[in-house]
Design a protein around this motif. Structure first.
Motif, mmCIF file in Angstrom:
data_model
loop_
_atom_site.group_PDB
_atom_site.id
_atom_site.type_symbol
_atom_site.label_atom_id
_atom_site.label_comp_id
_atom_site.label_asym_id
_atom_site.label_seq_id
_atom_site.Cartn_x
_atom_site.Cartn_y
_atom_site.Cartn_z
ATOM 1 N N CYS A 1 0.819 -1.220 0.000
ATOM 2 C CA CYS A 1 0.000 0.000 0.000
ATOM 3 C C CYS A 1 0.852 1.269 0.000
ATOM 4 O O CYS A 1 0.349 2.339 -0.332
ATOM 5 N N VAL A 2 2.133 1.163 0.371
ATOM 6 C CA VAL A 2 3.026 2.320 0.273
ATOM 7 C C VAL A 2 4.039 2.133 -0.859
ATOM 8 O O VAL A 2 5.072 2.796 -0.899
ATOM 9 N N GLY A 3 3.742 1.207 -1.781
ATOM 10 C CA GLY A 3 4.612 1.001 -2.928
ATOM 11 C C GLY A 3 5.852 0.194 -2.631
ATOM 12 O O GLY A 3 6.834 0.247 -3.387
ATOM 13 N N GLN A 4 5.848 -0.586 -1.547
ATOM 14 C CA GLN A 4 7.001 -1.387 -1.162
ATOM 15 C C GLN A 4 6.766 -2.867 -1.462
ATOM 16 O O GLN A 4 5.618 -3.303 -1.645
ATOM 17 N N LEU A 5 7.840 -3.625 -1.502
ATOM 18 C CA LEU A 5 7.779 -5.081 -1.638
ATOM 19 C C LEU A 5 8.511 -5.689 -0.452
ATOM 20 O O LEU A 5 9.629 -5.277 -0.147
ATOM 21 N N ASN A 6 7.903 -6.665 0.202
ATOM 22 C CA ASN A 6 8.531 -7.309 1.353
ATOM 23 C C ASN A 6 8.857 -8.757 0.998
ATOM 24 O O ASN A 6 8.017 -9.642 1.132
ATOM 25 N N LEU A 7 10.086 -8.987 0.552
ATOM 26 C CA LEU A 7 10.499 -10.335 0.183
ATOM 27 C C LEU A 7 10.845 -11.192 1.394
ATOM 28 O O LEU A 7 11.075 -12.394 1.252
ATOM 29 N N ALA A 8 10.892 -10.593 2.572
ATOM 30 C CA ALA A 8 11.323 -11.313 3.768
ATOM 31 C C ALA A 8 10.165 -11.898 4.560
ATOM 32 O O ALA A 8 10.359 -12.359 5.683
ATOM 33 N N VAL A 9 8.953 -11.901 3.999
ATOM 34 C CA VAL A 9 7.791 -12.386 4.743
ATOM 35 C C VAL A 9 7.998 -13.825 5.205
ATOM 36 O O VAL A 9 7.821 -14.151 6.386
ATOM 37 N N GLY A 10 8.374 -14.731 4.292
ATOM 38 C CA GLY A 10 8.545 -16.128 4.652
ATOM 39 C C GLY A 10 9.700 -16.358 5.595
ATOM 40 O O GLY A 10 9.584 -17.105 6.580
ATOM 41 N N ALA A 11 10.839 -15.725 5.319
ATOM 42 C CA ALA A 11 12.012 -15.908 6.165
ATOM 43 C C ALA A 11 11.772 -15.367 7.568
ATOM 44 O O ALA A 11 12.167 -15.986 8.565
#
Length: 358
Positions: free
Chosen positions: A73-83
């Motif tokens: 929603c703020v234009g970010q990507l969180n690739l660390a969700v699973g880790a």
């Protein structure tokens, strides 16, 4: 003064918009898919134990989808969700099993640690101006190493039986962990739609320049988004730890694709400025139906991932085509609707803003 006719007209317009929304489509797909699986299983899919199992393992996909949605929603990507989820789950289990930490303290430590990692990630993005994609990729690598350090090659299963009992608790065949996920979704919706802080998140994601001119610090919104995302991942790790017979280094390894698929299919724009809490929950439900169908008909898991990836790609392309159609329609009428926040920016500017804008 608002008359009864005005209220009726507004209600009718709202119902028409809802009937054409992504949420309505997903609701229809969910209902039809659930009924079809029930018929295919000769009614066993509607039995209490089957419903309980289905909902129990739906809790975590809902929570990780919501966690990714907040970052988007703020234009970010969180690739660390699973880790991050896997590390938090292993930390909770190891504290109880190896160190004898009481269950409430270990659970709190796991959730607080995930929240703190989210906070530090947001602060690092803002302080260094490095693209959030790169930062969360690095965070993911660090956390995977930390998770392996905690659990090694073993499965940690000697933790609190009370926590496992809570994971199995299902009043009226509705698991407690599923109720936790729904409560988290309701609280997040209230935060995003009803509070000033939530509206600022949407403003900062939708149009960073306008937000800054309005006195809204986009840096603070990026930090807040990653912090809330970390909190939701921590809750997801808690539900996973309570539901699973044990935790190991594989926990969280398959969370990344579902975390993106749920909000994107649910109607969240990749360029920020939108949320779709109900749509994300329904998309997670649909993906859980696909997984249940795989088990029911003994399908190859790779085909399930292929199907989900295809749906995500189609959703993104469809959204882009729809936006282009609106722009052409606007030009034809002599007005152009607001473009996405990153439209028309140079590549380096877009990367800078993705890392945080003042």
């Amino acid at each position: 003064m608002i008359t009864t006719g005005d209220r009726g007209a507004r209600t009718g317009a709202a119902l028409r918009r809802f009937s054409r929304s992504t949420t309505t489509t997903l609701l229809g797909v969910a209902l039809v898919g659930y009924a079809a699986l029930g018929v295919a299983s000769s009614g066993s899919f509607f039995d209490g134990p089957s419903v309980r199992t289905f909902l129990q393992y739906l809790a975590t996909p809902i929570l990780i989808g919501l966690a990714q949605m907040v970052a988007l929603c703020v234009g970010q990507l969180n690739l660390a969700v699973g880790a991050l989820g896997g590390f938090s789950a292993c930390l909770t289990g190891v504290l109880m099993a190896d160190s004898g930490v009481p269950m409430p303290v270990a659970v709190l430590a796991g959730v607080v640690t995930a929240t703190a990692v989210g906070l530090l990630t947001g602060l690092f993005i803002v302080a260094t101006r490095i693209n959030g994609f790169i930062v969360t990729l690095g965070t993911m690598t660090i956390l995977l190493g930390a998770q392996y350090r905690l659990a090694g090659t073993r499965t940690v299963d000697g933790y609190s039986e009370t926590l496992k009992d809570l994971g199995r608790t299902a009043p009226l065949n509705i698991p407690l962990v599923f109720l936790v996920a729904l409560a988290s979704a309701v609280l997040l919706a209230a935060f995003m739609y009803r509070t000033t802080a939530g509206r600022r998140l949407l403003a900062a994601g939708g149009n960073p320049l306008a937000a800054r001119l309005s006195g809204i610090s986009t840096d603070r919104q990026i930090v807040l988004a990653h912090t809330v995302s970390g909190l939701l991942v921590g809750v997801a790790a808690l539900t996973a730890t309570a539901s699973l017979p044990g935790v190991n280094r594989s926990v969280g390894g398959d969370w990344l694709l579902p975390s993106f698929a749920a909000p994107i299919i649910g109607g969240v724009a990749l360029n920020g400025g939108t949320v779709a809490v109900l749509g994300t929950v329904l998309a997670a439900f649909v993906m859980r139906l696909i997984d249940a169908a795989r088990a029911q008909f003994s399908l190859d898991p790779s085909w399930v991932n292929f199907l989900i990836g295809l749906v995500v790609l189609g959703t993104v392309v469809g959204g882009r085509v729809h936006q282009s159609h609106l722009e052409k329609k606007g030009r034809a009428q002599g007005r152009i609707p607001p473009a996405p926040a990153d439209t028309g920016r140079e590549t380096d500017t877009a990367l800078t803003n993705a890392g945080g804008t003042r």
